[in-house]
Design a protein around this motif. Structure first.
Motif, PDB file in Angstrom:
ATOM      1  N   SER A  91      -1.420 -12.938   7.534  1.00  9.90           N
ATOM      2  CA  SER A  91      -1.578 -11.928   8.561  1.00  9.90           C
ATOM      3  C   SER A  91      -0.862 -10.699   7.732  1.00  9.90           C
ATOM      4  CB  SER A  91      -0.707 -12.128   9.760  1.00  9.90           C
ATOM      5  OG  SER A  91       0.768 -12.455   9.618  1.00  9.90           O
ATOM      6  N   LYS A  92      -0.930  -9.610   8.651  1.00 10.21           N
ATOM      7  CA  LYS A  92      -0.198  -8.416   8.368  1.00 10.21           C
ATOM      8  C   LYS A  92       1.210  -8.282   8.948  1.00 10.21           C
ATOM      9  CE  LYS A  92      -4.034  -5.069   8.403  1.00 10.21           C
ATOM     10  NZ  LYS A  92      -4.755  -3.765   8.864  1.00 10.21           N
ATOM     11  N   SER A  93       1.988  -9.447   9.434  1.00 15.50           N
ATOM     12  CA  SER A  93       3.005  -9.271   9.952  1.00 15.50           C
ATOM     13  C   SER A  93       4.348  -8.730   9.208  1.00 15.50           C
ATOM     14  CB  SER A  93       3.463 -10.588  10.901  1.00 15.50           C
ATOM     15  OG  SER A  93       3.394 -11.737   9.991  1.00 15.50           O
ATOM     16  N   LYS A  94       4.358  -9.219   7.880  1.00 15.34           N
ATOM     17  CA  LYS A  94       5.314  -9.212   7.124  1.00 15.34           C
ATOM     18  C   LYS A  94       5.352  -7.645   6.596  1.00 15.34           C
ATOM     19  CE  LYS A  94       7.176 -10.501   2.516  1.00 15.34           C
ATOM     20  NZ  LYS A  94       6.984 -11.274   1.304  1.00 15.34           N
ATOM     21  N   ASN A  95       4.452  -6.705   6.162  1.00 13.35           N
ATOM     22  CA  ASN A  95       4.547  -5.434   5.796  1.00 13.35           C
ATOM     23  C   ASN A  95       3.519  -4.472   6.418  1.00 13.35           C
ATOM     24  OD1 ASN A  95       2.357  -6.134   4.309  1.00 13.35           O
ATOM     25  ND2 ASN A  95       3.698  -6.527   2.656  1.00 13.35           N
ATOM     26  N   GLY A  96       2.926  -5.102   7.320  1.00 12.14           N
ATOM     27  CA  GLY A  96       1.708  -4.141   7.905  1.00 12.14           C
ATOM     28  C   GLY A  96       0.413  -3.956   7.031  1.00 12.14           C
ATOM     29  N   ARG A  97       0.236  -4.757   5.979  1.00 16.15           N
ATOM     30  CA  ARG A  97      -0.747  -4.596   4.961  1.00 16.15           C
ATOM     31  C   ARG A  97      -1.316  -6.121   4.916  1.00 16.15           C
ATOM     32  NH1 ARG A  97       3.406  -2.280   1.467  1.00 16.15           N
ATOM     33  NH2 ARG A  97       3.321  -4.051   0.290  1.00 16.15           N
ATOM     34  N   SER A  98      -2.720  -5.817   4.487  1.00 15.11           N
ATOM     35  CA  SER A  98      -3.485  -7.006   4.459  1.00 15.11           C
ATOM     36  C   SER A  98      -3.232  -7.715   3.095  1.00 15.11           C
ATOM     37  CB  SER A  98      -4.893  -6.535   4.533  1.00 15.11           C
ATOM     38  OG  SER A  98      -5.483  -6.143   5.653  1.00 15.11           O
ATOM     39  N   PRO A  99      -3.039  -9.158   3.242  1.00 17.66           N
ATOM     40  CA  PRO A  99      -2.501  -9.784   2.036  1.00 17.66           C
ATOM     41  C   PRO A  99      -3.903 -10.108   1.245  1.00 17.66           C
ATOM     42  CG  PRO A  99      -2.764 -11.136   4.026  1.00 17.66           C
ATOM     43  CD  PRO A  99      -2.942  -9.852   4.538  1.00 17.66           C
ATOM     44  N   ASP A 100      -3.380 -10.082  -0.258  1.00 23.27           N
ATOM     45  CA  ASP A 100      -4.406 -10.129  -1.238  1.00 23.27           C
ATOM     46  C   ASP A 100      -4.875 -11.629  -0.913  1.00 23.27           C
ATOM     47  OD1 ASP A 100      -4.959 -11.256  -4.110  1.00 23.27           O
ATOM     48  OD2 ASP A 100      -5.610  -9.134  -3.995  1.00 23.27           O
ATOM     49  N   PHE A 101      -6.335 -11.727  -0.823  1.00 21.46           N
ATOM     50  CA  PHE A 101      -6.857 -13.023  -0.406  1.00 21.46           C
ATOM     51  C   PHE A 101      -6.689 -14.287  -1.595  1.00 21.46           C
ATOM     52  CE2 PHE A 101     -10.185 -16.470  -1.182  1.00 21.46           C
ATOM     53  CZ  PHE A 101     -10.481 -16.751   0.303  1.00 21.46           C
ATOM     54  N   PHE A 102      -6.647 -13.859  -2.818  1.00 22.57           N
ATOM     55  CA  PHE A 102      -6.626 -14.928  -3.958  1.00 22.57           C
ATOM     56  C   PHE A 102      -4.967 -15.368  -4.208  1.00 22.57           C
ATOM     57  CE2 PHE A 102     -11.104 -14.036  -4.862  1.00 22.57           C
ATOM     58  CZ  PHE A 102     -11.596 -15.217  -5.019  1.00 22.57           C
ATOM     59  N   LYS A 103      -4.184 -14.070  -4.331  1.00 18.59           N
ATOM     60  CA  LYS A 103      -2.739 -14.518  -4.241  1.00 18.59           C
ATOM     61  C   LYS A 103      -2.200 -15.296  -3.334  1.00 18.59           C
ATOM     62  CE  LYS A 103      -1.479 -10.174  -6.862  1.00 18.59           C
ATOM     63  NZ  LYS A 103      -0.896  -9.033  -6.867  1.00 18.59           N
ATOM     64  N   THR A 104      -2.698 -15.001  -2.133  1.00 20.28           N
ATOM     65  CA  THR A 104      -2.337 -15.765  -0.854  1.00 20.28           C
ATOM     66  C   THR A 104      -2.951 -17.209  -0.837  1.00 20.28           C
ATOM     67  OG1 THR A 104      -2.400 -13.858   0.402  1.00 20.28           O
ATOM     68  CG2 THR A 104      -2.083 -16.006   1.584  1.00 20.28           C
ATOM     69  N   PHE A 105      -4.183 -17.471  -1.534  1.00 22.98           N
ATOM     70  CA  PHE A 105      -4.925 -18.588  -1.455  1.00 22.98           C
ATOM     71  C   PHE A 105      -4.161 -19.594  -2.390  1.00 22.98           C
ATOM     72  CE2 PHE A 105      -8.200 -21.470  -3.517  1.00 22.98           C
ATOM     73  CZ  PHE A 105      -8.666 -22.114  -2.232  1.00 22.98           C
TER      74      PHE A 105
END
Length: 242
Positions: free
Chosen positions: A162-176
């Motif tokens: 989610s965006k809760s950490k810093n207001g930005r959309s997380p990178d899909f593959f890094k998060t995956f």
């Protein structure tokens, strides 16, 4: 394809405890338009794999995902409807027509569709559809045999998706890949579970009636359903079992 979906559903189950309520509202054989709030990048994966147990769903995804090897092939196999990503600066004036044509084609083939009215992740836990009109246009012209189901998904605001950490959309593959690391770091079967609640609400009649009054009224109607008059607190779930 059903085997692949079932396998991925099991993988998601390692991290997420999914609780579905009111599943009886989607037991009919009619095609369905699922309208969901959008808390995190992972929620389409969870919703799609869970609801695929009940009906054949055609997802909608931005065209950027169709440029990624492997992902592109999977999306094509799922008959995903591609749309331009307006947040990247692509101003495709036909994007709404593309969405509508793809959705109605799915209905003609007795398939259901998963659509996000806001078209973006929530910035603060509350769903804000604002001036978006894809859901409104589709519902305004919906065939009589299509059922409209609102999906209230909760429990993902505060996750790394989610965006809760810093207001930005997380990178899909890094998060995956981070998620995969977390699974193996917890010896697969000891991953702390995040509870995700999916509530299904049949809004067919109300949605069609309110759509006749205008876009703003329709969007407000959906926002009330999603937000339940309260802002969800970011929920942090441990990444490690010890």
């Amino acid at each position: 394809m059903r085997i692949i979906i079932a396998f991925y559903r099991l993988l998601l189950k390692l991290r997420y405890k999914v609780v579905i309520s009111n599943s009886e509202v989607i037991c009919s054989n009619s095609p369905k338009l699922f309208l969901s709030n959008h808390q995190a990048i992972v929620d389409p994966q969870i919703i799609f794999t869970q609801l695929s147990k009940y009906t054949t769903i055609v997802p909608i995804a931005t065209e950027s995902y169709f440029k990624i090897p492997v992902i592109k092939q999977i999306l094509k196999m799922l008959k995903t409807i591609p749309v331009s990503d307006l947040t990247s600066g692509n101003r495709d004036t036909k994007v709404l027509k593309t969405i509508k044509d793809g959705i109605f084609n799915a209905f003609m083939n007795n398939n259901s569709v998963l659509l996000y009215p806001s078209g973006q992740l929530t910035d603060d836990g509350l769903e804000k559809i604002k001036n978006k009109k894809s859901a409104y246009v589709v519902v305004s012209e919906l065939p009589d045999d299509v059922q409209i189901i609102a999906i209230q998904i909760s429990g993902l605001w505060g996750s790394m998706w989610s965006k809760s950490k810093n207001g930005r959309s997380p990178d899909f593959f890094k998060t995956f890949f981070r998620g995969i690391f977390i699974v193996f770091a917890n010896f697969i079967f000891f991953v702390p579970k995040r509870t995700v609640n999916i509530k299904l609400i049949d809004i067919t009649e109300d949605a069609k009636q309110i759509a006749k009054t205008g876009k703003d009224e329709f969007n407000s109607f959906l926002e009330e359903i999603y937000n339940k008059n309260e802002q969800e607190i970011a929920n942090k779930v441990s990444y490690c079992f010890f």
